[in-house]
Enzyme design. Structure first.
Site, short mmCIF file in Angstrom:
data_model
loop_
_atom_site.label_atom_id
_atom_site.label_comp_id
_atom_site.label_asym_id
_atom_site.label_seq_id
_atom_site.Cartn_x
_atom_site.Cartn_y
_atom_site.Cartn_z
N TYR A 169 39.59 36.70 83.57
CA TYR A 169 39.03 35.37 83.31
C TYR A 169 39.29 34.94 81.87
CZ TYR A 169 35.48 31.65 83.57
OH TYR A 169 34.83 30.45 83.56
N LYS A 173 41.56 31.71 80.75
CA LYS A 173 41.03 30.58 79.99
C LYS A 173 41.76 30.41 78.66
CE LYS A 173 38.32 29.44 83.23
NZ LYS A 173 38.64 28.24 84.04
#
Length: 276
Positions: A169, A173
């Site tokens: 994640y 991002k």
């Protein structure tokens, strides 16, 4: 000609931005689940917006391209709000990379080919991208500029290298912000802008999954020890999104705006700093 605002991910944050930038325009709400798009459409239509819905799987280029065709059949795409994604508690690393990293690159590329002059876009990233240690200049460039359909083959994204959902994640991002920086150059050739918003803990259904999931205690600690001492609201992200997409943000493109109540500040320089 009808102006179209495309909202990908029909959750609270996407809706909050859409409400602020879509008066007098047509809102195309797209989500992986039709029922989510329908629920959001009901809310917005009852508030006076012209709305239609579509389903989209951002991890599929064909699906995203079909959404582009749906949008351009309605009118000129003057705004794109990309708020779809999965969190570390919702999916394994491979799925997170396919949806959050590759899917975002596909959305930027496909809609960057049709965005209208004067148009703008925002991608919802995360403060998690700011918690990842610095990458090398070569890694940054690879994430920013590798041809989209070759991204997941990068050695740094190999399944043996990315084994933890949170790490997947964070990388995704970080990649979102880098990709937007590179795409801003291409969007600019069409007279359009694109930026990234990196929210902290904002109370949405996804955040509630995190707060009640295996990392819930850590998230609650972040809220308690950050400078503002609270979580954010979708409306606060909506206000920032409206600035970036509107005339007041006309000089802002290729930027990533961190809006996290100071969690990242506290992580690097305060009480949330990791111990050795």
């Amino acid at each position: 000609m009808t102006n179209v605002i495309v909202v990908i991910g029909a959750g609270s944050i996407g809706q909050a931005i859409a409400r602020r930038v879509s008066a007098g325009k047509h809102v195309l709400l797209a989500d992986l689940r039709q029922e989510n798009a329908d629920a959001a459409a009901k809310t917005l239509s009852e508030a006076g917006f012209a709305v239609s819905t579509a389903t989209v799987d951002v991890s599929s280029r064909a699906s995203v391209h079909a959404l582009v065709e749906t949008a351009t059949a309605i009118g000129e795409v003057t705004g794109v709000i990309h708020a779809a994604g999965v969190s570390p508690s919702q999916a394994p690393p491979a799925v997170i990379l396919k949806v959050d990293l590759y899917g975002t690159a596909v959305v930027l590329e496909e809609f960057g080919a049709v965005i209208a002059p004067g148009g703008s876009g925002v991608v919802i990233a995360s403060m998690s991208g700011h918690r990842l240690p610095a990458l090398t200049a070569e890694q940054d460039k690879a994430l920013a500029t590798t041809p989209t359909d070759e991204l997941l083959a990068l050695p740094m994204l190999h399944p043996d290298r990315v084994t933890d959902p949170l790490n997947a994640y964070q990388i995704s991002k970080r990649c979102n912000a880098l990709r937007v920086m590179a795409e801003a150059v291409r969007w600019g050739k069409r007279g359009a802008r694109v930026n990234t918003i990196s929210p902290g803990i904002v109370i949405t259904p996804l955040a509630k999954d995190e707060l009640t999931g295996p990392r819930g205690a850590g998230y609650r600690r972040m809220i308690d020890l950050c400078p503002t001492g609270r979580a954010g609201t979708p409306d606060e992200i909506g206000t920032l999104g409206a600035l970036l997409m509107g005339a007041d943000g006309a000089f802002i493109t290729g930027s990533d705006i961190l809006i996290d109540g100071g969690v990242t500040a506290s992580y690097w320089y305060g009480e949330l700093a990791p111990t050795a």
